[in-house]
Motif scaffolding. Structure first.
Motif, PDB file in Angstrom:
ATOM      1  N   THR A  66       0.819  -1.206   0.000  1.00 34.01           N
ATOM      2  CA  THR A  66       0.000   0.000   0.000  1.00 34.01           C
ATOM      3  C   THR A  66       0.856   1.261   0.000  1.00 34.01           C
ATOM      4  N   GLY A  67       2.072   1.140   0.463  1.00 35.69           N
ATOM      5  CA  GLY A  67       2.946   2.298   0.525  1.00 35.69           C
ATOM      6  C   GLY A  67       3.612   2.587  -0.813  1.00 35.69           C
ATOM      7  N   LEU A  68       4.044   3.803  -0.993  1.00 31.55           N
ATOM      8  CA  LEU A  68       4.739   4.220  -2.206  1.00 31.55           C
ATOM      9  C   LEU A  68       6.206   4.463  -1.884  1.00 31.55           C
ATOM     10  N   SER A  69       7.072   4.101  -2.830  1.00 28.15           N
ATOM     11  CA  SER A  69       8.498   4.376  -2.651  1.00 28.15           C
ATOM     12  C   SER A  69       8.873   5.758  -3.154  1.00 28.15           C
ATOM     13  N   SER A  70       8.074   6.300  -4.098  1.00 26.90           N
ATOM     14  CA  SER A  70       8.346   7.629  -4.639  1.00 26.90           C
ATOM     15  C   SER A  70       7.070   8.196  -5.219  1.00 26.90           C
ATOM     16  N   ILE A  71       7.096   9.484  -5.511  1.00 30.92           N
ATOM     17  CA  ILE A  71       5.956  10.168  -6.103  1.00 30.92           C
ATOM     18  C   ILE A  71       6.451  11.021  -7.269  1.00 30.92           C
ATOM     19  N   ALA A  72       5.731  10.959  -8.389  1.00 30.54           N
ATOM     20  CA  ALA A  72       6.106  11.728  -9.573  1.00 30.54           C
ATOM     21  C   ALA A  72       5.536  13.139  -9.478  1.00 30.54           C
ATOM     22  N   VAL A  73       6.370  14.147  -9.724  1.00 30.43           N
ATOM     23  CA  VAL A  73       5.949  15.548  -9.674  1.00 30.43           C
ATOM     24  C   VAL A  73       6.366  16.227 -10.970  1.00 30.43           C
ATOM     25  N   HIS A 109      -5.184  10.138  -6.756  1.00 29.32           N
ATOM     26  CA  HIS A 109      -3.965  10.779  -6.283  1.00 29.32           C
ATOM     27  C   HIS A 109      -3.408   9.978  -5.110  1.00 29.32           C
ATOM     28  N   PRO A 110      -2.086  10.087  -4.885  1.00 30.98           N
ATOM     29  CA  PRO A 110      -1.546   9.510  -3.645  1.00 30.98           C
ATOM     30  C   PRO A 110      -2.195  10.161  -2.427  1.00 30.98           C
ATOM     31  N   ARG A 115       2.582   8.339   6.430  1.00 29.03           N
ATOM     32  CA  ARG A 115       2.889   7.425   5.331  1.00 29.03           C
ATOM     33  C   ARG A 115       2.175   7.900   4.070  1.00 29.03           C
ATOM     34  N   LEU A 116       2.852   7.758   2.941  1.00 26.50           N
ATOM     35  CA  LEU A 116       2.287   8.078   1.634  1.00 26.50           C
ATOM     36  C   LEU A 116       1.819   6.774   1.008  1.00 26.50           C
ATOM     37  N   LEU A 162       8.443  16.356 -18.754  1.00 25.64           N
ATOM     38  CA  LEU A 162       9.430  15.774 -17.838  1.00 25.64           C
ATOM     39  C   LEU A 162       8.872  15.782 -16.420  1.00 25.64           C
ATOM     40  N   ARG A 163       8.927  14.645 -15.786  1.00 28.14           N
ATOM     41  CA  ARG A 163       8.434  14.516 -14.416  1.00 28.14           C
ATOM     42  C   ARG A 163       9.556  13.980 -13.535  1.00 28.14           C
ATOM     43  N   THR A 164       9.682  14.582 -12.387  1.00 34.01           N
ATOM     44  CA  THR A 164      10.699  14.187 -11.416  1.00 34.01           C
ATOM     45  C   THR A 164      10.067  13.329 -10.332  1.00 34.01           C
ATOM     46  N   ARG A 165      10.829  12.361  -9.866  1.00 33.35           N
ATOM     47  CA  ARG A 165      10.339  11.495  -8.801  1.00 33.35           C
ATOM     48  C   ARG A 165      11.016  11.869  -7.484  1.00 33.35           C
ATOM     49  N   VAL A 166      10.185  12.060  -6.469  1.00 40.21           N
ATOM     50  CA  VAL A 166      10.652  12.439  -5.135  1.00 40.21           C
ATOM     51  C   VAL A 166      10.475  11.245  -4.205  1.00 40.21           C
ATOM     52  N   SER A 167      11.472  10.996  -3.398  1.00 41.97           N
ATOM     53  CA  SER A 167      11.404   9.880  -2.463  1.00 41.97           C
ATOM     54  C   SER A 167      10.240  10.057  -1.491  1.00 41.97           C
TER      55      SER A 167
END
Length: 215
Positions: free
Chosen positions: A94-101, A145-146, A138-139, A109-114
């Motif tokens: 259920t948890g995410l390792s990163s999120i695209a912004v 959306h996350p 927790r994310l 171009l999308r950056t992934r944040v931890s």
């Protein structure tokens, strides 16, 4: 009840059943009852090395009944389905390792944040309030959306409404501005600790005086 608690309860129950069954089989297989002079009751399973675990009478007792095989097949099917469901639930995170912004000024171009970095920043922003004893954020995955899931523990007399306002206008607003995402829903579970009785507070103070803290 959380998934971790359910897992621990299930694993504990299964482990206890397996240990008891293993001890009974081992005691009968090693003829410990005869060596120790113990005479278990007649219904006790496997009392000697020459006795099968399931007797012929037990194996054929209900076979002639019309309900026997449908019950066995239905029970085993339910057991298999429940086991597969539990296994799939463990594998599904259920948890995410990163999120695209999005990246400003660069189309496509999308950056992934931890996710852990974002969670740590939100936790640090929540514990700024003096009445916050502990914060855990927790994310997680959610439709659209996350989503943030937070558990905050307040000291006795803490104000949950003030915490919600602080989290909404502080850490969550900062995260939205930094990530440049349109939405980041949050679920907060707030627990306010009860004030300890005066006797317990005095005992804690006496223990602190007997055991001074060295920094």
């Amino acid at each position: 009840m959380s998934r971790g608690t359910v897992n621990r309860v299930l694993i504990g129950l299964v482990g206890a059943v397996l240990v008891v069954a293993g001890v009974l089989v081992l005691a009968g297989g090693l003829d410990l009852y005869g060596r120790l002079g113990v005479h278990p009751p007649g219904w006790w399973p496997l009392t000697s090395p020459y006795q099968p675990v399931v007797s012929a009478r037990s194996r054929t007792r209900w076979v002639a009944g019309s309900w026997w095989w449908p019950t066995v097949i239905g029970g085993l099917s339910v057991l298999v389905v429940a086991t597969v469901w539990w296994l799939v639930a463990q594998l599904r995170r259920t948890g995410l390792s990163s999120i695209a912004v999005p990246t400003p000024g660069v189309a496509g171009l999308r950056t992934r944040v931890s996710a852990r970095a974002l969670e740590s920043a939100l936790e640090s922003g929540a514990v700024v309030l003096p009445e916050v004893e502990r914060a855990d954020v927790r994310l997680v995955r959610a439709p659209g959306h996350p989503r943030l899931r937070g558990a905050v523990r307040l000291t006795p007399g803490g104000d949950p409404a003030a915490l919600v306002e602080h989290f909404e206008t502080g850490p969550r607003a900062d995260a939205l501005g930094s990530l440049r995402v349109p939405e980041l829903p949050a679920d907060l579970r707030i627990r306010v600790l009860q004030e300890a009785p005066a006797g317990a507070r005095r005992r804690r103070r006496r223990r602190r005086r007997r055991h001074p803290r060295v920094e």
